[in-house]
Scaffold this motif. Sequence first.
Motif, PDB file in Angstrom:
ATOM      1  N   GLU A 208     -11.041  -6.270   3.942  1.00 29.84           N
ATOM      2  CA  GLU A 208      -9.757  -6.030   4.609  1.00 29.84           C
ATOM      3  C   GLU A 208      -8.889  -5.078   3.795  1.00 29.84           C
ATOM      4  OE1 GLU A 208      -9.501 -10.511   6.656  1.00 29.84           O
ATOM      5  OE2 GLU A 208      -8.165  -9.963   4.998  1.00 29.84           O
ATOM      6  N   TYR A 209      -8.890  -5.261   2.499  1.00 32.04           N
ATOM      7  CA  TYR A 209      -8.070  -4.391   1.638  1.00 32.04           C
ATOM      8  C   TYR A 209      -8.542  -2.941   1.749  1.00 32.04           C
ATOM      9  CZ  TYR A 209      -6.846  -8.839  -0.699  1.00 32.04           C
ATOM     10  OH  TYR A 209      -6.435 -10.115  -0.989  1.00 32.04           O
ATOM     11  N   LEU A 210      -9.851  -2.737   1.701  1.00 34.05           N
ATOM     12  CA  LEU A 210     -10.385  -1.371   1.769  1.00 34.05           C
ATOM     13  C   LEU A 210     -10.010  -0.721   3.100  1.00 34.05           C
ATOM     14  CD1 LEU A 210     -13.982  -1.794   0.269  1.00 34.05           C
ATOM     15  CD2 LEU A 210     -11.933  -0.964  -0.884  1.00 34.05           C
ATOM     16  N   LEU A 211     -10.162  -1.466   4.183  1.00 35.18           N
ATOM     17  CA  LEU A 211      -9.823  -0.928   5.501  1.00 35.18           C
ATOM     18  C   LEU A 211      -8.327  -0.635   5.591  1.00 35.18           C
ATOM     19  CD1 LEU A 211     -11.981  -3.192   7.863  1.00 35.18           C
ATOM     20  CD2 LEU A 211     -12.546  -0.969   6.875  1.00 35.18           C
ATOM     21  N   GLY A 212      -7.517  -1.516   5.005  1.00 33.12           N
ATOM     22  CA  GLY A 212      -6.072  -1.321   5.040  1.00 33.12           C
ATOM     23  C   GLY A 212      -5.652  -0.054   4.318  1.00 33.12           C
ATOM     24  N   VAL A 213      -6.211   0.145   3.140  1.00 34.58           N
ATOM     25  CA  VAL A 213      -5.876   1.338   2.349  1.00 34.58           C
ATOM     26  C   VAL A 213      -6.353   2.595   3.076  1.00 34.58           C
ATOM     27  CG1 VAL A 213      -6.457   2.579   0.236  1.00 34.58           C
ATOM     28  CG2 VAL A 213      -5.761   0.186   0.112  1.00 34.58           C
ATOM     29  N   ALA A 214      -7.555   2.533   3.650  1.00 29.93           N
ATOM     30  CA  ALA A 214      -8.071   3.701   4.390  1.00 29.93           C
ATOM     31  C   ALA A 214      -7.135   4.049   5.541  1.00 29.93           C
ATOM     32  CB  ALA A 214      -9.477   3.407   4.914  1.00 29.93           C
ATOM     33  N   GLY A 215      -6.636   3.026   6.231  1.00 25.61           N
ATOM     34  CA  GLY A 215      -5.728   3.255   7.350  1.00 25.61           C
ATOM     35  C   GLY A 215      -4.419   3.882   6.896  1.00 25.61           C
ATOM     36  N   LEU A 216      -3.853   3.375   5.820  1.00 23.61           N
ATOM     37  CA  LEU A 216      -2.604   3.943   5.298  1.00 23.61           C
ATOM     38  C   LEU A 216      -2.793   5.413   4.937  1.00 23.61           C
ATOM     39  CD1 LEU A 216      -1.278   1.097   2.954  1.00 23.61           C
ATOM     40  CD2 LEU A 216      -0.191   1.968   5.017  1.00 23.61           C
ATOM     41  N   MET A 217      -3.965   5.728   4.394  1.00 25.42           N
ATOM     42  CA  MET A 217      -4.187   7.108   3.961  1.00 25.42           C
ATOM     43  C   MET A 217      -4.440   8.040   5.141  1.00 25.42           C
ATOM     44  SD  MET A 217      -5.986   6.926   0.231  1.00 25.42           S
ATOM     45  CE  MET A 217      -5.686   8.692   0.055  1.00 25.42           C
ATOM     46  N   THR A 218      -5.180   7.576   6.141  1.00 25.22           N
ATOM     47  CA  THR A 218      -5.385   8.455   7.307  1.00 25.22           C
ATOM     48  C   THR A 218      -4.075   8.642   8.070  1.00 25.22           C
ATOM     49  OG1 THR A 218      -6.132   6.541   8.582  1.00 25.22           O
ATOM     50  CG2 THR A 218      -7.840   7.950   7.650  1.00 25.22           C
ATOM     51  N   ASP A 219      -3.171   7.665   7.969  1.00 25.02           N
ATOM     52  CA  ASP A 219      -1.860   7.811   8.607  1.00 25.02           C
ATOM     53  C   ASP A 219      -0.897   8.663   7.791  1.00 25.02           C
ATOM     54  OD1 ASP A 219      -2.740   6.228  10.623  1.00 25.02           O
ATOM     55  OD2 ASP A 219      -1.685   4.405   9.997  1.00 25.02           O
TER      56      ASP A 219
END
Length: 314
Positions: A208-219
């Motif tokens: 979940e943490y990895l997906l969350g960070v990836a999402g913040l960065m693509t945004d």
Amino acid sequence: MDQQQRLPKDSWEDHIHTLKLFVPKEFSFQENLNYLQRSPNECLFTIRNDSIYRAIPLEDDVAVIEVSAENHEQAILVRFLGNTTPTEPSKRTEVANYVRDWFDLNTDLVPFYSMAETDPMLSQAVQSFYGLRNMGIPDLFEALCWGILGQQINLAYAYTLKRRFVEAFGRRIECEGEVYWMFPRPEDIAPLRVEDLGGLRMTVKKCEYLLGVAGLMTDGKLTKELLLEAGSLKKAEKQLDGIRGIGPWTANYVLMRCLRMPAAFPIDDVGLHNAIKHLLGLEAKPTKKEILELSAGWTNWESYATFYLWRFLY
DNA sequence: TGCCAGGTAAACA
DNA sequence: TGTTTACATGGC
């Protein structure tokens, strides 16, 4: 990419298939090589005959490079492999900047060494590892993921998890008969779900943490620029600390290895505790209060002090 | 076997 | 505001 640092104009020379990066006097290629060889399970570069080989992702391109020491270690030589020699000057500059950033060639270590002389632990460290640089992780997403992957597990397993993650979702390039892997980009990870990471065998939380960070960065909500623009270590730490999965340790680890903030200090780090215990011959690991006292003189060199002390362990 | 790993979030006092 | 516990698994 995004590691545009202010470089002196004469910090490197362009020789078509090779870039020659000048190094400070306080530099030892061998010490940095020793550090890079600490894990046999590293998947993002390989070391053969005292040379480092890796693929560097560029804006819309890839360069595969060999990094070696010039005779007498006056400079680092970056040679392009296969047909990956970039022609555009901007890309060549990007590679030079990446390697200079990776080896932290823009930091003057003289004040650190001067300070370390009178420090009981650092004087030993500096003597043992003279010329070692804080080998960085220039890519912010990679630095964050590595911090998250490494939480609460031993380093050997962290490398295994990184390898699985990279080989499942990263990009590979073949060059001169060898395969090179590049770390996944945020856009490679953001669309995934926890189930997609199931094969990596890490906790659901880590996924979940990895997906969350990836999402913040693509945004675009999390970038190196935003962290640098925060204005201070404390503010940058606060930015990171607010993200799920990132606590004080990971925030400081990333600010140290990627943003290169000299005062970043992962004071909760178990490895640091063990290094101090070992060096001072303590019965138990030092308390936080003791570490604060021991590190009182490290002001603005906490990150280098930590990096050097880690070398006693790994 | 059991304890510790380059911690963090959530629950609780 | 400070302390405790679940989290998953490997390495030794």
